[in-house]
Structure formats: structure tokens, C-alpha cells
Write an enzyme that holds these catalytic residues in place. Structure first.
Site, PDB file in Angstrom:
ATOM      1  N   HIS A   1       0.841  -1.191   0.000  1.00 56.84           N
ATOM      2  CA  HIS A   1       0.000   0.000   0.000  1.00 56.84           C
ATOM      3  C   HIS A   1       0.880   1.247   0.000  1.00 56.84           C
ATOM      4  O   HIS A   1       0.420   2.347   0.194  1.00 56.84           O
ATOM      5  CB  HIS A   1      -0.957  -0.028   1.206  1.00 56.84           C
ATOM      6  CG  HIS A   1      -1.990  -1.107   1.100  1.00 56.84           C
ATOM      7  ND1 HIS A   1      -3.318  -0.849   0.907  1.00 56.84           N
ATOM      8  CD2 HIS A   1      -1.875  -2.460   1.105  1.00 56.84           C
ATOM      9  CE1 HIS A   1      -3.990  -1.993   0.840  1.00 56.84           C
ATOM     10  NE2 HIS A   1      -3.133  -2.983   0.964  1.00 56.84           N
TER      11      HIS A   1
ATOM     12  N   GLY B   1       5.399   4.536  -3.215  1.00 58.49           N
ATOM     13  CA  GLY B   1       6.792   4.580  -3.672  1.00 58.49           C
ATOM     14  C   GLY B   1       7.305   3.192  -4.020  1.00 58.49           C
ATOM     15  O   GLY B   1       7.935   2.983  -5.065  1.00 58.49           O
TER      16      GLY B   1
ATOM     17  N   ASP C   1       9.169  -6.298   1.705  1.00 62.42           N
ATOM     18  CA  ASP C   1       9.345  -5.686   3.016  1.00 62.42           C
ATOM     19  C   ASP C   1      10.770  -5.189   3.049  1.00 62.42           C
ATOM     20  O   ASP C   1      11.691  -5.907   2.659  1.00 62.42           O
ATOM     21  CB  ASP C   1       9.085  -6.665   4.161  1.00 62.42           C
ATOM     22  CG  ASP C   1       8.888  -5.919   5.475  1.00 62.42           C
ATOM     23  OD1 ASP C   1       8.004  -5.047   5.535  1.00 62.42           O
ATOM     24  OD2 ASP C   1       9.616  -6.193   6.455  1.00 62.42           O
TER      25      ASP C   1
END
Lengths: 199, 199
Positions: free
Chosen positions: A16, A19, A75
Site C-alpha cells: 500500500h 513509492g 518488506d
């Protein structure tokens, strides 16, 4: 079934963060049909794991189960040597709910001052995970080493980019062009491993 | 590089649990050259993740990095519906440092009594992870549903097997032959997915 991502595959990008989504789209070279998790109304799961790869996998698996599509998640974060690897997996959380990275970068600077740190070494990590619905998950990790600089420099990139000078360069990730960053970044390195494994 | 486990590959099995190591060896059908983590003197990392796949991946990655070999790890456990999925990833910890599963099974029974549970449904999960040194990791998960019974029955299997009756059978995992368990268990189901993905 072979673990392979065929060109043209419809992939949910389980982030979400605008960038990150943009960088992933640039890096994926129009090879896949990308759908964002947001456009499918998917809920973003809590990042409860203790590692980058664990959280990437958690997000990819959740998006794959919820959408029935193959999912890709990232991540990533900044780890500072003098801060024992902090903020690490908490990099986004240091920016607060408003994702205020100006404040997050000040916090890094303040912590380094508190610690009277001489060593400004740091590294970015990107973990990428691909998950098949009810199927396997694949993770890879890329890393780039560098040095922190204060105050932040440059308006490009996102997150902690303006305080990070990658090794071999004299400008921050906030000062170099996105395409240059895409060529050397932790995310690009993770992606190269993903490509070697699955394309 | 393709993500493939060639026959004859030397694999570190990153488990210090003799029962799991034996089952994995049986399931792997002499396809690989297996080395145990214990025989290499590898340290078992703390299982800090919140999911079975996360912990399996953590163990496989640690063993791959420490040994320089491709590593296979398992994380598995019993989840009880009326206990909101407990003991789950804490299944081994409920048995204490002495791995006393007689006590762990009593604890499950006591918790069900406390909760005045009518529903004795439960399931076993097995997550398997394969990690390449400095390379990708692959995870899969298998599950088998069943019903708990007290007191424990049967001396075969290990862990919570003597209180678990898999669906479709009337005997516990502690009462059936190892080869029969290997054909239907959560670990066998995870392994079938791993095989489809990597063999």
C-alpha cells in the site's frame, strides 16, 4: 507445476506504499500484468514477523489467499550499524501512521547523537516474496551498504533515501535519478535474485 | 539457476527433533544425501516468528548460511479449534525444555476442560522450508484435520500424535503404522507440495 512466473502473469502487488509500488513496477519491466492490492480492496495484514523475509512472505500469502492470484510483496528497511540494526523491520513504524519520514530521519539522527556514534554505516534490505494461492511461497533478499548523512539531501526516492549514500557514490538515494537507483538498489538486487529463481 | 532440487543433492535437515528428522528421511525416499544439523554442530536459532512458515524459513535460512549447503527445515504443530488455534506455533514449547509431550497433552486436555469445550476439532500443520545459501527460500504448508481424544492412545509417532485422530480414521496417529501416517500426514501433504514445486 514448476515454480516459474510466466510473462504476462497477473500479479497482485501487495503493497500500500506508493513509492514501493512504483519502484516494483519499474523493475518488473512490464513483464507482468500488475494489479495493486489497494485496487482489489485487500486488507493489509499486520507485519507481525521479526524478519524482512518473514513479513514479505506474510503479506504475499495474505494477498494470494484473499485474491486467488499470485502475489508479490516487499518488506524493506534501513538498518544502522551503530543502532544495532535499528530501525530495521520497524523502519516504516518509525515514520508513524502519517508516514512522516522527515521525522523518522530526525529520529535516526537523534539516536546516533545519543549514542555518540562515530560510525554512520548503514544498509538497506529489501525482501521480496511471491506466493501462489494455497501453494508455495518464495522469498529472496537484497542488500546495499552505505553511509548516512545529515541533514537529508534530495527530493527523489522515498522513505530514508535522502540520508543514505550508497557505497561507491557521493550522492544520496534522494539525489540520484530513479532509474539509477533502480539499477543498484537493495530492491534491484533482491529482484535480480527473484529473476534468477523464477523467470 | 532454476529453483530445483536435483536428486542426490546434499541437504542439511535443520531439525534437532529426532522424530521429525526420521519422518523427513522416510518421506524424502532416499532421493537426497541428508546431513543433520546436529552432526554439523549447527546452533538451532530461536523460533521468533509468529507463523509456521516463518519459523521453518528462519531455521532453513540459518542452517543454509551456517553450513553453505541447501537446507530443509520443518515447523509444525497442533492447533485446537476451541483453544483459538493454541498451542499452534508453541506446540513444542508446551512440552517444556524436557520435551515432555505427556504433560503437553495433559495441558491441552485441562485447557479444553477449563473452556468447557464441546468441540474437539483440531488440525496439524507442517511448514517445510528449503533455503539456498545466500539465495532464495521456498516454503510450503500442509494440513490435516481431525479430532482430539483423551487419554492418549498408542506408542507410535511422537509429539501430540496419541491424542489426534485424523479425519476418516478411527485410530490416533500414535496407533497407526509410521508408513500409514507418512502417507496422509500434514508433513506428507506439505512434502507433496514441495515435490510439485521443486523436484
Amino acid at each position: 507445476m514448476a515454480l516459474k512466473l510466466e510473462p504476462g502473469t497477473r500479479l497482485v502487488v501487495a503493497t500500500h506504499n506508493a513509492g514501493k509500488a512504483r519502484e516494483l513496477a519499474e523493475i518488473l519491466e512490464n513483464r507482468f500484468e500488475l494489479v495493486t492490492a489497494g485496487s482489489l480492496g485487500l486488507h493489509e495484514p499486520d507485519e507481525t514477523e521479526t524478519t524482512f523475509v518473514g513479513n514479505a512472505l506474510l503479506k504475499a500469502r495474505a494477498a494470494a489467499e484473499a485474491s486467488g492470484l499470485i502475489a508479490l510483496a516487499d518488506d524493506s528497511g534501513l538498518s544502522v550499524v551503530a543502532l544495532d540494526g535499528a530501525p530495521g523491520i520497524y523502519s516504516a513504524r518509525w515514520a508513524g501512521p502519517g508516514r512522516n519520514f522527515t521525522e523518522a530521519m530526525k529520529k535516526v539522527e537523534a539516536r546516533l547523537e545519543e549514542a555518540r556514534a562515530q560510525d554512520f554505516s548503514a544498509w538497506f534490505t529489501s525482501a521480496l516474496a511471491v506466493a501462489w494461492p494455497s501453494g508455495p511461497g518464495v522469498v529472496v533478499e537484497g542488500r546495499i551498504d552505505g553511509t548516512l548523512t545529515f541533514p537529508p539531501r534530495g527530493e527523489k526516492g522515498f522513505g530514508y533515501d535522502p540520508i543514505f549514500i550508497p557505497e561507491g557514490l557521493d550522492r544520496t538515494f534522494g539525489e540520484i535519478e530513479p532509474l539509477q537507483k533502480d539499477g543498484i538498489s537493495h530492491r534491484a538486487r533482491a529482484f535480480a535474485k527473484l529473476k534468477a529463481a523464477l523467470f
